[in-house]
Design a protein around this motif. Structure first.
Motif, mmCIF file in Angstrom:
data_model
loop_
_atom_site.group_PDB
_atom_site.id
_atom_site.type_symbol
_atom_site.label_atom_id
_atom_site.label_comp_id
_atom_site.label_asym_id
_atom_site.label_seq_id
_atom_site.Cartn_x
_atom_site.Cartn_y
_atom_site.Cartn_z
ATOM 1 N N ALA A 166 0.810 -1.210 0.000
ATOM 2 C CA ALA A 166 0.000 0.000 0.000
ATOM 3 C C ALA A 166 0.847 1.266 0.000
ATOM 4 C CB ALA A 166 -0.915 -0.004 1.227
ATOM 5 N N CYS A 167 2.067 1.189 0.458
ATOM 6 C CA CYS A 167 2.873 2.389 0.634
ATOM 7 C C CYS A 167 3.175 3.043 -0.716
ATOM 8 C CB CYS A 167 4.168 2.050 1.342
ATOM 9 S SG CYS A 167 5.129 3.520 1.728
ATOM 10 N N PRO A 168 2.775 4.280 -0.930
ATOM 11 C CA PRO A 168 2.983 4.913 -2.235
ATOM 12 C C PRO A 168 4.408 5.438 -2.419
ATOM 13 C CG PRO A 168 1.739 6.370 -0.791
ATOM 14 C CD PRO A 168 2.003 5.142 -0.009
ATOM 15 N N THR A 169 5.119 5.585 -1.321
ATOM 16 C CA THR A 169 6.465 6.186 -1.443
ATOM 17 C C THR A 169 7.573 5.208 -1.124
ATOM 18 O OG1 THR A 169 6.259 6.938 0.840
ATOM 19 C CG2 THR A 169 5.627 8.494 -0.872
ATOM 20 N N ASP A 170 7.257 3.967 -0.982
ATOM 21 C CA ASP A 170 8.250 2.943 -0.621
ATOM 22 C C ASP A 170 9.021 3.318 0.635
ATOM 23 O OD1 ASP A 170 7.502 1.418 -2.722
ATOM 24 O OD2 ASP A 170 9.037 2.157 -4.088
ATOM 25 N N ALA A 171 8.302 3.821 1.613
ATOM 26 C CA ALA A 171 8.974 4.242 2.838
ATOM 27 C C ALA A 171 9.295 3.063 3.731
ATOM 28 C CB ALA A 171 8.092 5.228 3.595
ATOM 29 N N ILE A 172 8.439 2.050 3.699
ATOM 30 C CA ILE A 172 8.700 0.878 4.543
ATOM 31 C C ILE A 172 8.989 -0.317 3.646
ATOM 32 C CG2 ILE A 172 7.537 1.506 6.686
ATOM 33 C CD1 ILE A 172 5.011 0.289 5.580
ATOM 34 N N LEU A 173 9.848 -1.181 4.136
ATOM 35 C CA LEU A 173 10.295 -2.339 3.378
ATOM 36 C C LEU A 173 10.369 -3.549 4.300
ATOM 37 C CD1 LEU A 173 13.331 -0.864 1.434
ATOM 38 C CD2 LEU A 173 11.119 -1.431 0.472
ATOM 39 N N TRP A 174 10.520 -4.703 3.677
ATOM 40 C CA TRP A 174 10.741 -5.918 4.457
ATOM 41 C C TRP A 174 12.219 -6.053 4.754
ATOM 42 C CZ3 TRP A 174 7.157 -8.007 6.990
ATOM 43 C CH2 TRP A 174 5.867 -8.133 6.474
ATOM 44 N N ALA A 175 12.529 -6.403 6.019
ATOM 45 C CA ALA A 175 13.902 -6.791 6.341
ATOM 46 C C ALA A 175 13.937 -8.316 6.436
ATOM 47 C CB ALA A 175 14.322 -6.169 7.659
ATOM 48 N N GLN A 176 15.110 -8.854 6.195
ATOM 49 C CA GLN A 176 15.205 -10.321 6.179
ATOM 50 C C GLN A 176 15.595 -10.890 7.540
ATOM 51 O OE1 GLN A 176 16.146 -8.619 3.186
ATOM 52 N NE2 GLN A 176 14.096 -9.345 2.619
ATOM 53 N N ASN A 177 15.567 -10.065 8.542
ATOM 54 C CA ASN A 177 15.912 -10.543 9.879
ATOM 55 C C ASN A 177 14.793 -11.427 10.416
ATOM 56 O OD1 ASN A 177 16.714 -10.738 12.554
ATOM 57 N ND2 ASN A 177 15.597 -8.864 13.064
ATOM 58 N N PHE A 178 15.151 -12.599 10.883
ATOM 59 C CA PHE A 178 14.099 -13.495 11.365
ATOM 60 C C PHE A 178 14.264 -13.829 12.851
ATOM 61 C CE2 PHE A 178 17.578 -15.873 9.657
ATOM 62 C CZ PHE A 178 17.816 -16.837 10.592
ATOM 63 N N GLU A 179 15.293 -13.306 13.467
ATOM 64 C CA GLU A 179 15.479 -13.611 14.891
ATOM 65 C C GLU A 179 14.739 -12.567 15.704
ATOM 66 O OE1 GLU A 179 19.629 -13.551 14.467
ATOM 67 O OE2 GLU A 179 19.820 -15.714 14.692
ATOM 68 N N ASN A 180 13.450 -12.744 15.800
ATOM 69 C CA ASN A 180 12.608 -11.699 16.361
ATOM 70 C C ASN A 180 12.267 -11.910 17.824
ATOM 71 O OD1 ASN A 180 12.451 -10.240 14.016
ATOM 72 N ND2 ASN A 180 10.726 -11.419 13.231
ATOM 73 N N SER A 181 12.823 -12.936 18.445
ATOM 74 C CA SER A 181 12.391 -13.206 19.817
ATOM 75 C C SER A 181 13.075 -12.244 20.782
ATOM 76 C CB SER A 181 12.717 -14.637 20.198
ATOM 77 O OG SER A 181 14.054 -14.904 19.960
ATOM 78 N N VAL A 182 12.295 -11.817 21.780
ATOM 79 C CA VAL A 182 12.816 -10.895 22.784
ATOM 80 C C VAL A 182 12.374 -11.396 24.147
ATOM 81 C CG1 VAL A 182 12.939 -8.804 21.390
ATOM 82 C CG2 VAL A 182 10.791 -9.454 22.463
ATOM 83 N N TYR A 183 12.927 -10.823 25.184
ATOM 84 C CA TYR A 183 12.594 -11.259 26.536
ATOM 85 C C TYR A 183 11.383 -10.533 27.096
ATOM 86 C CZ TYR A 183 16.749 -14.070 26.830
ATOM 87 O OH TYR A 183 17.670 -15.036 26.612
ATOM 88 N N ASN A 184 11.043 -9.432 26.513
ATOM 89 C CA ASN A 184 9.913 -8.678 27.023
ATOM 90 C C ASN A 184 9.028 -8.298 25.860
ATOM 91 O OD1 ASN A 184 8.142 -6.864 28.150
ATOM 92 N ND2 ASN A 184 9.696 -5.879 29.427
#
Lengths: 158, 373, 354, 180
Positions: free
Chosen positions: A119-137
Motif C-alpha cells: 500500500a505504501c505509495p512512497t516505498d517508505a517501509i520495506l521488508w527486512a530479512q531478519n528473522f530472529e525476532n524473539s525478545v525477553y519482554n
C-alpha cells in the motif's frame, strides 16, 4: 502354499524398505539436510523477498521517505501499525504539512501479510530479512520505525 | 453353557478415554471422546473449538484484500489455494478479466502447494502408523518446495501471495528453474516413498480394509478430495468446474473404489504424480503479461451472493460471500473440506481398534485450524 | 553355594590370599556388583546415544553433537537432568506399586546381564541352566511394566500395560522355542559350554537352514520382547501417548528407558552367544589373545543391536491383533516345525562342523 | 554364610506371605505373593537345585503371577479395596492354619532327615531323560497327565473366547458395518 508365499512376499517387502533406509544410512553424511543453525549464522542468507519484519530505511542524513499518509495503517488487517502525526511548518516551503512524529510498528501483532508494503505509495517501509525476532519482554516488540530526529526526505511527495 | 450365560458372565465394561486435545495422533488441538470396549472403539465424538479464532467473523470486519491473508491461517498446508479461492470469488463478483499469466502462475503454485501438503501428509501418515523415518523423508522434499515459495512469495507457509486482481508481485526469476529442478528431484524420490512404506507388508495389513467408507456414505457425509475419491466418488473440482488454468492442462482424476484407508493413501500418492504432470505442462510456457490488474484501493462488491469452490489438498473449499455493496462482506462462509471429512470419522472408526482409528484418521488428513477456523 | 565366579581368576586368587575367606568373598561380590552396575550404566547411556545417532543417520539428520566431542556426553547430561527432575505422579495412584515398578524392570535386566561370558573368564554367574535362567528372568521383567501401567491410574498407561502383557506372554514362547532349537545342537544350557561347542563353527553355521530360521524368529520375537518398534505397542506414541510410562517422570522414567536399552543389549548378547559364537573370533584368528574376545563379543552384539535399530527406524507399527496373528499363526508353527527339522539334522548328523 | 542367606530368605518368605494374606489391595497381595515365590526360588538356588529354581521363576513368578496380574488388571479398579472379613471367619482360618502348621511340624520333627552331600548339581540330560522315562522312577505318566490337563484348560479358554465373540457380533453396530 499361499501361507509360505505370504511369508516370502512379506519378508521381501520388509527388506525393500530396509534397503531404502539403509541406503540413506550409508549416505547420511552427504544427505544430511539439517542446518547447523546458530553456527551457520554468518553464511546463512535469507531470500531477498523473505518477510522478516517491517523496517523504514533511512539515508545518511537521517531522512526517511514516510509522508505520514496512513495508507499502511489502513491496509493493515491487525492494527499493527500506528502513525502519530502532526501538522508542522515545513522549513523549505513554509507551509503547514503533515509530518510523522512516530511510526509505531507492533511486531507482536504483525502477521507478515505484506499489505502495508504494497500500500505504501512512497516505498517508505520495506521488508527486512531478519528473522530472529524473539525478545525477553513483549514491550520490545513494539518498535518505532523512524529514528529520533529523522526528517522526510526532500522530494518525496504523496 | 450357552452363549447368553457366557455373555452375562463375561460382560465387558465400556469406558471413556480422552484422545487429545494434546495427543500426538490428532495433529493439533482436536479432542476425541472415545468410548472404548477393551481396544475396540464403540464411538468417536470429536470435540472442537480449541483453536477457534472466528475467522469468518473477522472477515466481516476486514476489507477484501485483508480477508485473503486470514485464509492462510485456516488450512495452513494449502494456504495458497485458500488465497486463490477468495481472490477468485472477489474477481468473479467484480467480473475482472484476469491475465493468462496470473492464471498459470496460480495453477503452478497451487499444484506445488498440493505436492507440499501431500508430502507432509505422507511423512505424518508414516509416523502415525509408527514408521518415524518417513517424516524426515517427506520433509526433506517439502523443504525444496518451501524454498520455491520463500523465494517467490516471501514466506514458507502463510504466503499471502494472491490478491484480488492477480498476484502481489511477479514471480522470481529463479522460479522456473527451481521448480524444474524440484520436479526432476522428486521424480526419483517418489518411487522411494512406495518402496519404503506403500509396499511394506505391515503397512498394507494396517491399511487394507480399515476404515471403509462406501461411495454412498462419502456423498452423504459430504466427503471431498482424496477421501471422496478413495471411495470412488468423482469430486475433483479441478475437473468438474475448472478454474484458473486447469482447463488448459490434461490430467487424470485419480479414483479408487475400495474406500478403505489404503485407497485414500494411494489416491494421494498418485495425485502427486498428477500434480507433477500438471506443473510440467505449464512451467515451460508461462505466458508473458501483467501480473495483476489494477483494482480500486477500496474494493466494493456488488450487492448479491457469490460462491466459488476450489480443490485444496484436502478437498473442496467453498467460499460464500454475501455482499450488501459495502467494502466489507455482510457474511462470509468457508465450506472447509476438513470439517466434513472429520464428521465421517465416527462412521469409519467404529468397530476398529485404537490403532485403526489413528491410521484412518491419518488418511483423512485433518488440519485442525481448517476445521475450527 | 556353588556359583562359579570366574570373573578374572587372578583378582579372585589375590583377594583370597590377603583376606580371610568370608571377607574376601563379600568384597568380591561387592566388586562384581560395582563392575556390573558400571557396565549397566555405561552401556545403557551409550546405547541411547548410539540409537539417537543411528536414527539421525537413517533420517538424514546429524543427531546430538553438541555436548562433548561429537555429543559423547549428551546422554550423561540427560541423565543428570533426569536425576534432578521432580518425580511426579497421579493423585490416586497406588504409590507403593507405582514406585516399585521401575525396579522390577531394572533389576531383572541387571540380573540377566550377569550371565554373559563377555570373554573367556569374564563371567559373573556361570549357571548350568544358563539359557533357561535367562528366559525365567526375562519373564519377570514384564511384571514391572504391568504394574507401572496399572498403578499410575491412567487409562492410556493401562491400555499399554494390557498390551504389554499380551505381547510378552505370546512372544516369550517364540524366544524360548527358538533358543531350544539351538540347544538341540549345543547339547547344553550353560552359556560358557555353548560357546565352547562353537569352536567347531558358529552354531548358525553348524545348524545351517534351521539355525538361520531360528535366528530370524529369535530376532523378531526378541524385538517384540524388548517392546521396540515395530512391536512398540506398549508405548505406541501415536496411539497411547507414551503407553505404560505416561505418568512416570525423572529418574523413574529413566529406569524404564535405560532398561529398554539394556534389554535390547541382552537380546543381542543372547543371539551373539548362541548363534554367533560369543567371544570367539571368526576362524579363531585371535585365539592367542584372549582379551580380544571382549572386542568380538561387543562387536557382534553391536551389529545385532544395529539390526534392531534398523528395524525400528524402518517399519511401521503392527496393530495388536496382527501382533498376535504373527506370533500364533506364523512364528509358533514355524518354530515347532523348525525344532523337528533341527532334531532331524542333529539326529542324522547333518550339521556342518569344521 | 549360607545360613545367614537362608534365614534372610526365610524371613522374606514369612513376612511377605503374611503381608500377602493381610493386604486389602488385590494387586499388592499378588506382588507380595510374587516375592514369596522368588524367595522360594532363592532357597532352591541355595541348595543348588538350579533347574527347579528356574522352573519356579518361569512357571510361578513369570507365568502364573503374570496371568494373575493380568486378570486383576481386567477386573479390578485402582480404587477398589477388598472388604474386611468377619472375625468368626478369621478365627476359623487361623485355627485351620494352626492345624496345618501342627501337622507339618510334627511330620518334620518326627522324620529323621538324613543329611547327604549333594554339592554336584544334576545334569540337564538326567532331568530330560527322567521326564520321558517310562521305567520305574520315570515321570512320563504325570508329564502326560499334565499335558492333557493343559489341553483341557486351553479348550475351555477357547470356548469362553469364542462365546464372547459370538455375543459381540450380534450387536447392531457390527451388522451396520458389514452392510457398508
Amino acid at each position: 502354499m499361499s501361507y509360505f508365499g505370504d511369508i516370502y512376499r512379506g519378508i521381501k517387502t520388509l527388506l525393500t524398505g530396509m534397503s531404502v533406509t539403509g541406503k540413506y544410512f550409508l549416505h547420511s553424511r552427504k544427505g544430511a539436510i539439517t542446518q547447523q543453525y546458530p553456527d551457520n549464522r554468518d553464511t546463512l542468507k535469507m531470500f531477498d523477498r523473505f518477510r522478516g519484519e517491517v523496517v523504514m530505511p533511512h539515508n545518511e542524513n537521517n531522512e526517511h521517505r514516510c509522508t505520514g499518509c496512513q495508507k499502511c495503517e489502513l491496509a493493515c488487517p491487525n492494527g499493527s501499525i500506528e502513525i502519530i502525526w502532526d501538522r508542522q511548518i515545513d522549513p523549505e516551503s513554509g507551509k503547514k504539512k503533515k509530518m510523522i512524529d512516530q511510526h509505531i510498528y507492533h511486531l507482536g501483532m504483525c502477521t507478515m501479510c505484506g499489505l502495508c508494503i504494497e500500500a505504501c505509495p512512497t516505498d517508505a517501509i520495506l521488508w527486512a530479512q531478519n528473522f530472529e525476532n524473539s525478545v525477553y519482554n513483549r514491550a520490545y516488540l513494539t518498535k518505532v520505525l523512524n529514528k529520533p530526529g529523522s526528517k522526510l526526505m526532500p522530494g518525496v511527495e504523496e | 453353557m450357552d452363549t447368553t450365560t457366557i455373555k452375562s458372565n463375561f460382560k465387558s465394561e465400556e469406558y471413556f478415554i480422552n484422545m487429545g486435545p494434546q495427543h500426538p495422533a490428532t495433529h493439533g488441538v482436536l479432542r476425541l471422546l472415545l468410548t472404548i470396549d477393551g481396544e475396540i472403539i464403540k464411538k468417536v465424538e470429536p470435540d472442537l473449538g480449541y483453536i477457534h479464532r472466528s475467522i469468518e467473523k473477522m472477515c466481516e470486519r476486514d476489507s477484501y484484500q485483508q480477508i485473503v491473508h486470514l485464509t492462510d491461517r485456516m488450512d495452513y498446508l494449502s494456504s495458497h489455494i485458500n488465497n486463490e479461492a477468495v481472490c477468485l470469488t472477489v474477481e468473479n463478483a467484480l467480473q475482472l478479466e484476469i491475465p493468462e499469466r496470473v492464471k498459470v502462475i496460480r495453477t503452478i503454485l497451487g499444484e506445488l502447494t498440493r505436492l507440499a501438503s501431500h508430502q507432509l501428509w505422507w511423512g505424518v501418515m508414516g509416523m502415525d502408523v509408527g514408521a518415524l523415518t518417513t517424516y524426515f523423508y517427506g520433509f526433506r522434499d517439502r523443504e525444496l518446495i518451501n524454498d520455491i515459495f520463500e523465494e517467490t512469495c516471501g514466506a514458507r507457509l502463510t504466503m499471502n501471495y494472491n490478491i484480488p486482481g492477480g498476484l502481489m508481485f511477479d514471480i522470481h526469476p529463479n522460479f522456473v528453474q527451481r521448480t524444474k529442478d524440484f520436479i526432476t528431484h522428486f521424480k526419483t524420490k517418489l518411487p522411494e516413498y512406495d518402496r519404503l512404506l506403500t509396499g511394506n507388508v505391515i503397512f498394507q495389513k494396517r491399511m487394507k480394509g480399515v476404515g471403509i467408507l462406501s461411495k454412498e456414505d462419502a456423498i452423504s457425509f459430504g466427503a471431498s478430495g482424496p477421501v471422496g475419491r478413495g471411495s470412488g466418488y468423482s469430486c475433483d473440482v479441478r475437473k468438474h468446474h475448472p478454474y484458473s488454468a486447469y482447463n488448459q492442462v490434461t490430467f487424470n482424476e485419480v479414483l479408487k473404489t475400495e474406500g478403505d484407508s489404503l485407497a485414500r493413501y494411494q489416491v494421494r500418492i498418485e495425485e502427486m504424480w498428477e500434480s507433477m504432470a500438471i506443473i510440467e505442462q505449464l512451467i515451460d510456457n508461462i505466458p508473458e503479461g501483467e501480473y495483476k490488474v489494477a483494482t480500486n484501493a477500496v474494493i466494493k462488491l456488488p450487492k448479491g451472493e457469490f460462491y466459488q469452490k476450489v480443490e485444496t489438498a484436502r478437498g473442496e473449499l467453498g467460499v460464500y460471500i454475501n455482499s450488501t455493496g459495502t467494502k466489507n462482506p455482510y457474511r462470509l462462509k468457508f465450506r472447509s473440506p476438513g470439517f466434513s471429512n472429520l464428521s465421517l470419522l465416527n462412521h469409519i472408526a467404529v468397530g476398529g481398534k485404537i490403532g485403526d482409528l489413528v491410521a484412518s484418521m491419518a488418511t483423512l488428513d485433518l488440519v485442525i485450524p481448517d476445521i475450527d477456523r | 553355594m556353588n556359583i562359579s565366579l570366574s570373573i578374572t581368576k587372578n583378582i579372585h586368587n589375590w583377594l583370597f590370599s590377603i583376606m580371610p575367606e568370608g571377607v574376601a568373598s563379600i568384597t568380591e561380590m561387592v566388586l562384581i556388583a560395582v563392575v556390573y552396575l558400571a557396565i549397566f550404566a555405561v552401556a545403557g547411556l551409550y546405547l541411547v546415544l548410539l540409537e539417537r545417532r543411528v536414527a539421525a543417520w537413517f533420517q538424514l539428520r546429524i543427531g546430538p553433537n553438541r555436548v562433548g566431542y561429537q555429543g559423547l556426553l549428551q546422554t550423561m547430561a540427560d541423565a543428570l537432568k533426569l536425576v534432578s527432575k521432580e518425580l511426579t505422579g497421579t493423585i490416586k495412584a497406588d504409590k507403593f506399586l507405582y514406585n516399585l515398578a521401575p525396579y522390577f524392570v531394572i533389576v531383572t535386566s541387571l540380573m540377566a546381564l550377569a550371565l554373559f561370558p563377555f570373554t573367556q573368564e569374564f563371567q559373573a554367574f556361570d549357571i548350568n541352566i544358563g539359557i533357561f535362567f535367562l528366559i525365567a528372568i526375562s519373564s519377570i521383567g514384564v511384571i514391572g511394566i504391568l504394574l507401572g501401567g496399572w498403578a499410575s491410574n491412567n487409562k492410556f498407561a493401562m491400555i499399554g500395560a494390557m498390551r504389554s502383557g499380551v505381547q510378552t506372554i505370546s512372544y516369550e514362547l517364540s524366544v524360548g522355542l527358538s533358543l531350544i532349537t539351538m540347544v538341540l545342537i549345543s547339547g547344553s544350557l550353560q552359556l560358557s559350554e555353548i560357546v565352547e561347542v562353537q569352536k567347531n563353527g558358529w552354531l548358525i553355521v553348524q545348524g545351517h537352514v534351521p539355525a538361520v530360521i531360528a535366528f530370524m524368529i529369535y530376532m523378531i520375537a526378541g524385538t517384540a520382547e524388548t517392546n521396540r518398534a515395530p512391536f512398540d505397542l506398549v508405548e505406541a506414541e501415536s496411539e497411547l501417548g507414551a503407553g505404560f510410562h505416561t505418568e512416570y517422570s525423572g529418574m523413574k522414567f529413566a529406569y524404564f528407558f535405560l532398561a529398554e536399552f539394556i534389554n535390547m543389549f541382552i537380546i543381542a548378547a543372547i543371539a551373539t552367544t548362541i548363534f554367533f559364537g560369543g567371544w570367539l573370533s571368526p576362524f579363531g584368528i585371535t585365539e592367542s589373545i584372549p582379551i580380544l574376545g571382549l572386542f568380538w563379543f561387543l562387536g557382534k552384539t553391536l551389529v545385532l543391536i544395529f539390526l534392531m535399530m534398523w528395524f525400528r527406524w524402518t517399519f511401521p507399527r503392527l496393530r495388536v491383533d496382527q501382533l498376535l496373528t504373527l506370533e500364533w499363526k506364523y512364528l509358533l508353527p514355524l518354530n515347532l516345525l523348525n525344532i523337528v527339522l533341527m532334531a532331524l539334522i542333529v539326529w542324522l548328523n547333518l550339521t556342518i562342523q569344521f | 554364610m549360607e545360613k545367614i542367606i537362608f534365614y534372610i530368605l526365610a524371613i522374606i518368605i514369612i513376612v511377605f506371605a503374611i503381608a500377602s494374606v493381610t493386604s486389602r489391595k488385590m494387586l499388592r497381595s499378588v506382588i507380595y505373593l510374587l516375592f514369596v515365590l522368588c524367595g522360594i526360588a532363592g532357597i532352591y538356588f541355595l541348595i543348588d537345585y538350579n533347574f527347579l529354581a528356574a522352573i519356579q521363576l518361569t512357571v510361578y513368578a513369570g507365568g502364573i503371577i503374570v496371568l494373575i496380574i493380568f486378570s486383576v488388571l481386567l477386573v479390578h479398579h485402582i480404587e477398589m479395596e477388598l472388604e474386611d472379613i468377619k472375625t468368626s471367619k478369621k478365627i476359623l482360618v487361623g485355627l485351620a492354619s494352626l492345624l496345618g502348621l501342627g501337622v507339618f511340624l510334627t511330620t518334620i520333627y518326627a522324620y529323621n532327615f538324613p543329611v547327604i552331600e549333594n554339592s554336584n548339581s544334576i545334569d540337564m540330560d538326567t532331568i530330560g531323560l527322567g521326564l520321558l522315562s517310562y521305567e520305574a522312577g520315570g515321570f512320563i505318566l504325570p508329564f502326560e497327565v499334565i499335558s492333557v490337563l493343559l489341553l483341557a484348560a486351553m479348550i475351555g479358554a477357547i470356548v469362553i473366547a469364542k462365546g464372547t465373540k459370538i455375543a459381540t457380533s450380534d450387536k447392531p453396530k457390527g451388522k451396520s458395518l458389514e452392510k457398508n
